[in-house]
Design an enzyme around this catalytic site. Structure first.
Site, PDB file in Angstrom:
ATOM      1  N   CYS A  23      63.388  64.874  73.155  1.00 17.69           N
ATOM      2  CA  CYS A  23      63.047  65.211  71.762  1.00 17.69           C
ATOM      3  C   CYS A  23      63.231  66.716  71.603  1.00 17.69           C
ATOM      4  O   CYS A  23      62.527  67.497  72.243  1.00 17.69           O
ATOM      5  CB  CYS A  23      61.595  64.818  71.491  1.00 17.69           C
ATOM      6  SG  CYS A  23      61.012  65.281  69.862  1.00 17.69           S
ATOM      7  N   CYS A  66      64.939  67.202  63.048  1.00 19.80           N
ATOM      8  CA  CYS A  66      65.292  66.647  64.347  1.00 19.80           C
ATOM      9  C   CYS A  66      66.194  67.640  65.078  1.00 19.80           C
ATOM     10  O   CYS A  66      67.313  67.903  64.627  1.00 19.80           O
ATOM     11  CB  CYS A  66      66.007  65.310  64.151  1.00 19.80           C
ATOM     12  SG  CYS A  66      66.488  64.528  65.691  1.00 19.80           S
TER      13      CYS A  66
END
Ligand SMILES: N[C@H](CCC[C@H](N)C(=O)O)C(=O)O
Length: 257
Positions: free
Chosen positions: A197, A73
């Site tokens: 993201c 991430c």
């Protein structure tokens, strides 16, 4: 059980952060992860991140999507760096471990600069593209991303046979200028659109600037602004990939669960 947590967000991608240097969090308890990330019955977040000690690195980050699945991430890593500085584990530079390997990061001018892993190349997928930037990303260039049906189209690609069984994240990209794009993302493991993201905008920037020797791409997301710098390797692929943007602590607390 009572858990002390800190809530962070990086351009609207939000995370429950836990100082787990005591290694007391049960990483097999995925129900607990989902409950803590639940926006009605828990704290609410796109994901949950544990910070742990590691003999060879300043720290290790363990990332869970809201459904308990694990991946790399980018925004979460930037928040992990900011959180580790807040805890006094690191200063303005760090070398840490994530699920996809080691990363360097620098805190400068209030932003976190994260060195992503090298990317071996971009795959064509009919009219679209696929890039793995530590997590898998399908990239589609579209005209007007603000009006695009991100959830419906994103979900269809995410669960398509092309990407079975693991699935993929899906990014929709609009060109703003030669060095600026607008990206919206349907995120695997959140199973919804997120406000940004990190690994996704990195993948989008590489696709957008794939024919350039090097570039810095400005990225607009629903949650704020990021930038991605990279060098194209003569042999194909990309290196020196930096994901740059803010990472803020929103609140802290304890939760009895
Ligand atoms: N949902 C992604 C992981 C988190 C990616 C995103 N939050 C980021 O900032 O990179 C996946 O399952 O591959």
């Amino acid at each position: 059980m009572e858990i002390t947590f800190y809530k962070y967000q990086g351009t609207g991608n939000d995370f429950v952060m836990i100082d787990d240097r005591s290694e007391s969090f049960d990483v097999s308890d995925l129900e607990l992860v989902s409950k803590l990330c639940d926006r009605k019955f828990g704290i609410g977040a796109d994901g949950l991140i544990l910070i742990r000690n590691h003999p060879d690195y300043d720290f290790e980050m363990i990332y869970f999507n809201a459904d308990g699945s694990q991946s790399m991430c980018g925004n979460g890593a930037r928040c992990a760096v900011a959180f580790s500085a807040f805890l006094g584990i690191v200063t303005s530079k760090t070398h840490f471990l994530a699920i996809d390997g080691a990363h360097d990061a620098v805190i400068k001018d209030g932003l976190v600069q994260l060195l992503m892993g090298d990317v071996s190349g971009i795959e064509s997928k009919e009219q679209d593209y696929f890039v793995n930037t530590g997590s898998p990303h399908h990239i589609r260039l579209v005209k007007a991303v603000s009006d695009y049906p991100v959830f419906a189209e994103g979900k269809e690609v995410r669960y398509s046979s092309t990407y079975a069984p693991g699935g993929t994240n899906v990014n929709f990209v609009e060109a703003i200028s030669e060095d600026e794009i607008f990206v919206r993302t349907y995120e695997r493991g959140v199973e919804n659109e997120t406000l940004s993201c990190g690994t996704g905008v990195t993948a989008a920037a590489l696709v957008y600037g794939k024919d350039l020797p090097a570039a810095e791409i400005k990225i607009n997301t629903l949650g704020g602004k990021l930038s991605v710098k990279f060098t194209s390797k003569p042999s194909g692929g990309f290196s020196d990939i930096w994901l740059i943007g803010p990472a803020e602590q929103v609140f802290s607390g304890t939760i009895k669960i």
